[in-house]
Write an enzyme that holds these catalytic residues in place. Structure first.
Site, PDB file in Angstrom:
ATOM      1  N   LEU A 181      27.069  44.472  36.110  1.00  0.00           N
ATOM      2  CA  LEU A 181      27.115  45.533  37.116  1.00  0.00           C
ATOM      3  C   LEU A 181      25.895  46.443  37.095  1.00  0.00           C
ATOM      4  CD1 LEU A 181      30.879  46.550  36.760  1.00  0.00           C
ATOM      5  CD2 LEU A 181      29.844  45.177  38.565  1.00  0.00           C
ATOM      6  N   ARG A 182      24.899  46.099  36.262  1.00  0.00           N
ATOM      7  CA  ARG A 182      23.713  46.963  36.213  1.00  0.00           C
ATOM      8  C   ARG A 182      23.025  47.030  37.567  1.00  0.00           C
ATOM      9  NH1 ARG A 182      22.360  44.592  30.931  1.00  0.00           N
ATOM     10  NH2 ARG A 182      22.960  46.064  29.309  1.00  0.00           N
ATOM     11  N   GLY A 183      22.976  45.915  38.273  1.00  0.00           N
ATOM     12  CA  GLY A 183      22.312  45.894  39.582  1.00  0.00           C
ATOM     13  C   GLY A 183      22.959  46.857  40.554  1.00  0.00           C
ATOM     14  N   ASP A 214      16.746  42.113  32.221  1.00  0.00           N
ATOM     15  CA  ASP A 214      17.863  42.705  32.948  1.00  0.00           C
ATOM     16  C   ASP A 214      18.094  44.164  32.556  1.00  0.00           C
ATOM     17  OD1 ASP A 214      20.407  42.536  34.579  1.00  0.00           O
ATOM     18  OD2 ASP A 214      21.270  42.938  32.611  1.00  0.00           O
ATOM     19  N   VAL A 261      22.187  50.596  39.309  1.00  0.00           N
ATOM     20  CA  VAL A 261      20.784  50.996  39.481  1.00  0.00           C
ATOM     21  C   VAL A 261      20.432  51.154  40.960  1.00  0.00           C
ATOM     22  CG1 VAL A 261      18.403  50.230  39.179  1.00  0.00           C
ATOM     23  CG2 VAL A 261      20.016  50.024  37.287  1.00  0.00           C
TER      24      VAL A 261
END
Length: 385
Positions: free
Chosen positions: A316-318, A235, A321
């Site tokens: 919230l990385r998705g 992830d 990015v």
């Protein structure tokens, strides 16, 4: 005609010794190496197929804050060749000539503490230009080799911070490549990902603490047959590209012919692709300059987050990015605003590795992302024919 670019590799590590010898010797030795025993690098624009991998790498070069690329695919699909070709393609950067961390001459976030201190004293600091480095991290590397070491005896005896930089220092403002990253010890992967995310590497030994900038594009590659990374580590990579062996016979023949032509006469082959290489290099530089002015509409940002929510993506990385990658793609293509098309071309790369895997589900994670994307953005299903 510009001479072809070359690289020297010894035991998987680029042979630049600036972290061990004196600063003056470093500049001299590097110059000697650049003029002598170095080998040609296959040009990036000559690579056939693998568009997904090439796009992910280019976007991370344009905006390193995307967070790196994890490339998973079959053996012999050109992963290492493509990454070395990308490093060779990139333009030279300005660095402090006598600094082992490739410090930026004007950006404080990319300077070592030593350079900042010298600047505060108004010292004359020499600046030079250097090719962007691509550092290979071998599987057997120790944590000291990666992070650097502090000479405790010298520190106690002479009262100075005697630090021998490691691979993270060499990789600052460059590319750090880990082949077979799924076979690397988890604690080393943690160190790499933490440094890539924060942009700094901190080494602490016996009460002595030293830190230096370590902002690099982290590229990992591996074969899924040899095992997957833990989801928590996977992830942390910004993008995930999946590559497969080319099946089309005519393309396979073309790849073989190109490789043969390159091996037989590298200078002539590089000359054929010089103009396309220079054009792509120019587009990358312009995209980097244009990136800060790219706008993404609020409604599009909401829909990106809706896709992540419906896919049940943790954290919230998705979202972050995908926004960054869409902006980088818009900048690369000369646009001023992000469109639905830009988002559609990067969202699979940004989200497929963040989905919770259901062993009973047969649908491919990339297809699942695209299906939800089309539903949220109100796009028709593709023609199956």
């Amino acid at each position: 005609m510009r001479s072809p670019q070359y690289e020297t590799i010894e035991n998987g590590i680029p042979e630049t010794r600036e972290t061990i010898v004196s600063p003056t010797a470093v500049t001299t030795d590097t110059a000697k190496i650049s003029q002598t025993s170095r080998r040609a690098v296959f040009p990036f624009t000559a690579i056939v197929g693998q568009e997904e991998m090439k796009l992910a790498l280019l976007l991370n070069v344009i905006d390193p804050k995307i967070g790196g690329v994890m490339i998973m695919g079959d053996r012999g699909t050109g992963k290492s060749t493509t990454i070395r070709a990308l490093a060779d393609l990139l333009p030279e950067i300005e660095v402090i000539a006598d600094d082992p961390f490739n410090s930026h001459p004007s950006d404080p976030e990319l300077m070592s503490d030593g350079v900042r201190e010298r600047m505060s004293l108004s010292e004359a600091i020499p600046v030079t230009r250097r090719k962007v480095q691509m550092i290979d991290l071998p599987l057997g590397a120790t944590e000291d080799r990666v992070c650097g070491t502090i000479d405790i005896e010298k520190a106690l005896a002479e009262g100075v911070k005697a630090f021998e930089p490691g691979l993270l220092a060499k990789a600052n403002r460059g590319i750090l490549y880990v082949d077979e990253v799924n076979l690397l010890d988890d604690h080393l992967v943690d160190v790499l990902l933490d440094s890539a995310a924060s942009g700094w590497n901190t080494v602490e030994r016996e009460g002595i603490s030293i830190r230096h900038p370590a902002r690099f594009v982290l590229v990992g590659s591996g074969n899924p047959e040899e095992g997957e990374l833990r989801p928590q580590l996977l992830d942390r990579f910004g993008m995930h590209a999946e590559i497969r062996t080319v099946k089309e016979p005519s393309l396979r023949v073309k790849i073989v012919e190109q490789r043969t032509a390159f091996d037989q006469n590298p200078p002539e082959f590089l000359g054929e692709y010089q103009l396309s290489q220079e054009e792509l290099q120019r587009r990358i530089v312009e995209a980097q300059e244009r990136l800060s002015g790219i706008n993404i509409d609020y409604d599009l940002r909401v829909k990106i987050s809706q896709v992540c929510s419906e896919l049940d993506v943790d954290g919230l990385r998705g979202d972050i990015v995908t926004n960054r990658a869409a902006k980088a793609l818009a900048a690369f293509e000369g646009a001023t605003e992000v469109t639905v098309d830009h988002i559609g071309r990067v969202i699979t790369l940004c989200l497929r590795h963040r989905l919770r895997k259901d062993p009973l589900e047969s649908i491919d994670s990339g297809n699942k992302v695209q299906k939800v994307f089309r539903q949220v953005f109100g796009l028709p299903e593709p023609d199956q024919n």
